[in-house]
Structures are given as structure tokens and as C-alpha cells.
Design an enzyme around this catalytic site. Sequence first.
Site, PDB file in Angstrom:
ATOM      1  N   SER A 134     -43.964  -3.632  32.852  1.00  0.00           N
ATOM      2  CA  SER A 134     -45.156  -4.473  32.820  1.00  0.00           C
ATOM      3  C   SER A 134     -45.531  -4.860  34.240  1.00  0.00           C
ATOM      4  O   SER A 134     -44.672  -5.261  35.026  1.00  0.00           O
ATOM      5  CB  SER A 134     -44.897  -5.724  31.983  1.00  0.00           C
ATOM      6  OG  SER A 134     -46.017  -6.568  31.981  1.00  0.00           O
ATOM      7  N   VAL A 137     -51.742  -5.169  36.270  1.00  0.00           N
ATOM      8  CA  VAL A 137     -52.936  -4.538  35.706  1.00  0.00           C
ATOM      9  C   VAL A 137     -52.678  -3.949  34.329  1.00  0.00           C
ATOM     10  O   VAL A 137     -53.554  -3.983  33.461  1.00  0.00           O
ATOM     11  CB  VAL A 137     -53.458  -3.443  36.671  1.00  0.00           C
ATOM     12  CG1 VAL A 137     -54.551  -2.606  36.020  1.00  0.00           C
ATOM     13  CG2 VAL A 137     -53.977  -4.086  37.955  1.00  0.00           C
ATOM     14  N   GLN A 139     -49.461  -2.375  31.237  1.00  0.00           N
ATOM     15  CA  GLN A 139     -48.065  -2.211  30.850  1.00  0.00           C
ATOM     16  C   GLN A 139     -47.908  -0.884  30.120  1.00  0.00           C
ATOM     17  O   GLN A 139     -48.884  -0.283  29.666  1.00  0.00           O
ATOM     18  CB  GLN A 139     -47.559  -3.385  30.028  1.00  0.00           C
ATOM     19  CG  GLN A 139     -48.083  -3.552  28.645  1.00  0.00           C
ATOM     20  CD  GLN A 139     -47.529  -4.840  28.003  1.00  0.00           C
ATOM     21  OE1 GLN A 139     -47.251  -5.832  28.674  1.00  0.00           O
ATOM     22  NE2 GLN A 139     -47.386  -4.831  26.688  1.00  0.00           N
ATOM     23  N   ASP A 289     -49.870   5.878  46.799  1.00  0.00           N
ATOM     24  CA  ASP A 289     -49.108   4.709  46.335  1.00  0.00           C
ATOM     25  C   ASP A 289     -47.662   5.123  46.079  1.00  0.00           C
ATOM     26  O   ASP A 289     -47.078   4.792  45.047  1.00  0.00           O
ATOM     27  CB  ASP A 289     -49.752   4.143  45.068  1.00  0.00           C
ATOM     28  CG  ASP A 289     -49.313   2.713  44.782  1.00  0.00           C
ATOM     29  OD1 ASP A 289     -48.837   2.042  45.715  1.00  0.00           O
ATOM     30  OD2 ASP A 289     -49.448   2.262  43.632  1.00  0.00           O
TER      31      ASP A 289
END
EC number: 2.7.-.-
Length: 533
Positions: A134, A137, A139, A289
Amino acid sequence: MKLLAVRRLLRIQRVVIRYRLDDLILELPMLPWWLRLLGATLPWRWLPRRKLELTRGARLRLALQDLGPIFIKFGQILSTRRDLLPDDIANELAWLQDKVPPFPPELAVKRIEEQLGAKIEQVFARFEREPLASASVAQVHAARLKSGEEVVVKVIRPNLEPVIRSDIAWLFILARLAERVSSEARRLHPVEVVSDYEKTIVDELDLLREAANASQLRRNFEGSPLLYVPQVYWDWCRPKVLVMERIYGIPVTDLETLRDQRTDFKALAERGVEIFFTQVFRDSFFHADMHPGNIFVSTRAPWSPQYIAVDCGIVGSLTDEDQDYLARNLIAFFKRDYRKVAQLHIDSGWVPAETKVNDFEAAIRTVCEPIFEKPLKDISFGQVLLRLFQTARRFNMEIQPQLVLLQKTLLNIEGLGRQLYPELDLWATAQPFLERWMRERVSPKQLLRNFQQQVEQVPHLSQMARDTLERLSQPHAHNTPPPEWKGSRHDWLGRLVGAVLLVGAAEVGLGQQLEAWPAWVMLAGGVFLILRR
């Protein structure tokens, strides 16, 4: 909406007071004297205060955590802007964890059913209501499709958009206020920083975009021993729901488990570097990322380890020009050719064309020469880029979002690589790749491909040349290049000559299908002068 905004403002004020962030704000050298005086008269500054045995970075980090997921994510993004922040604050913000309590599974099921237009039992043979993970933004839940595939289901948190709009509105207010009261703050472009964050968070709310990014990355590394990207199940993807293949791997930070299965750490670290440069220079499409939470290692073939990447919500790309200038910059830097580094920044349009090369070269040498006192294997590529950007910012370098993403990604990859294998020589790994890529740029095959692309642009270039000549013929025309022709004055004057040649070619030969040989000569010369870098 207004009530929500007022409540958020009061919440922000309470957190500022609790962690005495007003002390940090009033210490900023960019703050004008009158605002510093006004801040000293704030009512709560006269009240008894509890002593905080915390650094300024820790206080800021804890405050952002208290303000909730949107501010946490903003702090994470801000931590990558080391060209703007002091090192102690950037290092502290890097510890921000994007982990929040899960929302009730009933809400997750409801949102999935609304998005898919079907009951959960009609789509999945099994759906685990307890989430696997989670974050702020979304989960993630584990499931199995009716067709038997094991998958994960990512679902956006309900009622998130109003909170995001409110928080971003306040961030913009603070950024505009900073620009208005301080010339030093204006140099840091706070509004652009917030705009960059807004784009990032809005993109993360669109799971179809993430699915498309994952599909592209998977296609780029299809069959590669370096990287595996899970399959997207498009039939069950929607703007707020993403269904992907479930993967089983070892978290890249679980060094003990990797050691137990006899993973080749040197190969693993070097492959991380190779993946980065392959994405940036071969594909011009990179996962931006790649922090440890998004990277796993396959349990198969530990002697030839393969990475697994998830969460492709943030990606970056470079133009051909940016790729070329970046590669040449890095090679020139490691050869200590600071003159060339300075000239490349000007030629690329990253800094204003009127920048004095000698001054810029001296500034780069002053900042970067101490770095080379270390052994080459100990030099950080990410720090090299960071120092270059910091120096260039003093010469009014505009924010280049794609380069900021690149620098952040490189720092992540480099830090991870040296955690896996401290003796990693990143330059020794990267140099052959960069030099091979530069050679391939001028190979006959690549030149032929470039020529074919240039020929396709001839009609457009001819019209652009006419437009430019017409613009310059106006009585009050400014002697400036069109925006498409960024770079030095020498470059755009050359392109202007190319424009004249193109128009001449059009007049002489295009009407007769280029039967006249002078048209061929003018066409070739015009295309070369306009498209050369």
C-alpha cells in the site's frame, strides 16, 4: 472544496509550528529583511517552546510525513533536486517512505468493479482482499485470472483527486509567493518545480499510462538476459486499475538471500549500469523510478543474474540531440576537456547562447577538478552530472526535466550498484558502451537511416526556410533565430544559409522532379546545414 482548502491550511500551520519550520524559513538567506522582521513577530514565536534535538533536515522530513502522502511524494521528488537543495536536507528527504495504511478491501473491490464493469468473481478465479502493498497513490492485491494466470491488481485510492488538487494549489501559492518576495527564490524556479511535481503525480493517477510504459519497456528488453518486465493484461486495464503478471523475485536490497543463492554481485552491479545506458542511449526511453522498492532479482541463474522491474509510472526520454550532447559531455568530462564541456552546453541550448565560454569553462574546472583527486573507480557519475547542473544553473541554465529525471535515475542505479559491489568501476563499465554508441552514430548504416529521415523532412524544411526568410525580411524583424533552431548564433546563421539553399533548390529543381543538377547540390547543402548538430 473551499472548506477542504481551509482545513488543509490550518493543518499545515499546526505542523509548521510543531516542528518549528518557521525557524528554518527565517534562516533562508534569500528572505528579504522585511519578511524576516514580520516573521519574528508571529504570535507563536513568543510562546514557550519544547526543545527539538533534531537537525533541520529531520524536522522537515517529519513535517512532510505528518502532512500526508501528497507532501511525502513531493518531498521524495524534491530530494532528487540536489541542484537546488543543501546536501543535508536532500539526504534526509531521501529517507521519506511512501508507505501508508491500506484502505479497506471493500473500497478496493468496489472501485475495481466500477472500472471493469463486472463483478470481481466474473473476472478473477481468486482475489486476495489483504493487499500485498500500500502506498500514497495506490495499493496492490494478488489475484488469479479465470484463464489461470497469476496476476497483481493495482488500484488507485478512492477520493484522492480532491486532496491532490487542494495540496497542489497550496504548493503553487507558496511557490508564487517565494518568487514574488525573493529574487534568489526566482532563480530556483519554485513554480516550475511544483509544476513538474504536478505532472508527475497526475501521470501516476493514470494507470493506462503506466501500462503503456510497462509494455514499451518490456518490448525493448524482449528476450534480454539483463532485464525482465512483467506482462500487462490489457483486457483488464482501466484508468484506475492495472492488471499485470505476478512476478517472484528477491528484493534487490535483500543481500543475505542473494548471497545464499550464490548471486554474482559483480555481474549484477555491472548489469544495472548496462541496463541504464541501454535504456538511455539505445532506446531513449528509461525507467525513471528505479529505487530499490521497484527492483527485484530473478531466482533463476544466479551466476548470470537478471533484474525484474515493476512500477513504470515515471519514465523519461531524450531527444537525439540530448543523447548526443550528453554522451559527448560525459566523455569530454572524463578527459578533463572542460572547454568542450562548456561549448557543448552552449551549443545544445542548455545555457544561453551569449554565455562566455571562458567564464563557463573556468567555473566548471573550479567545481569539477577536485573530483578527479579520487581514483576513477571512486568517482560518482551522478555527482558529476549534479555538479555540472549546479554550475550551469549559475549561468541561467533552464530546467531540463528530462535531465533531472536522468540524474535522479543515475544516482539510484549507481548507489544500488555500489551497495551490491563496492568496487564497481562505473566509468570502466560505461566508457566502452558510450564510445561504441558514438561510433555507431556515424556508421554507414546509421548515416543512411538518417539520410532517409532527412529526405522525408524536405517539404517541411522548405516551407520552414521560406517562413524564416519572410520573417527576416520584415522591416522591424528581430535578428533572432526561430525557436526550432536553438543553439549558438553560429549554428543558426549556418541554418539560415541552408534555408536559402533549400528555397533555391525548390525553385530550380523541384518543379522538374530535381532533373537539374544544381538543385541536387543546393538540396544536399541546405539539408546538411539545417540538420547538422
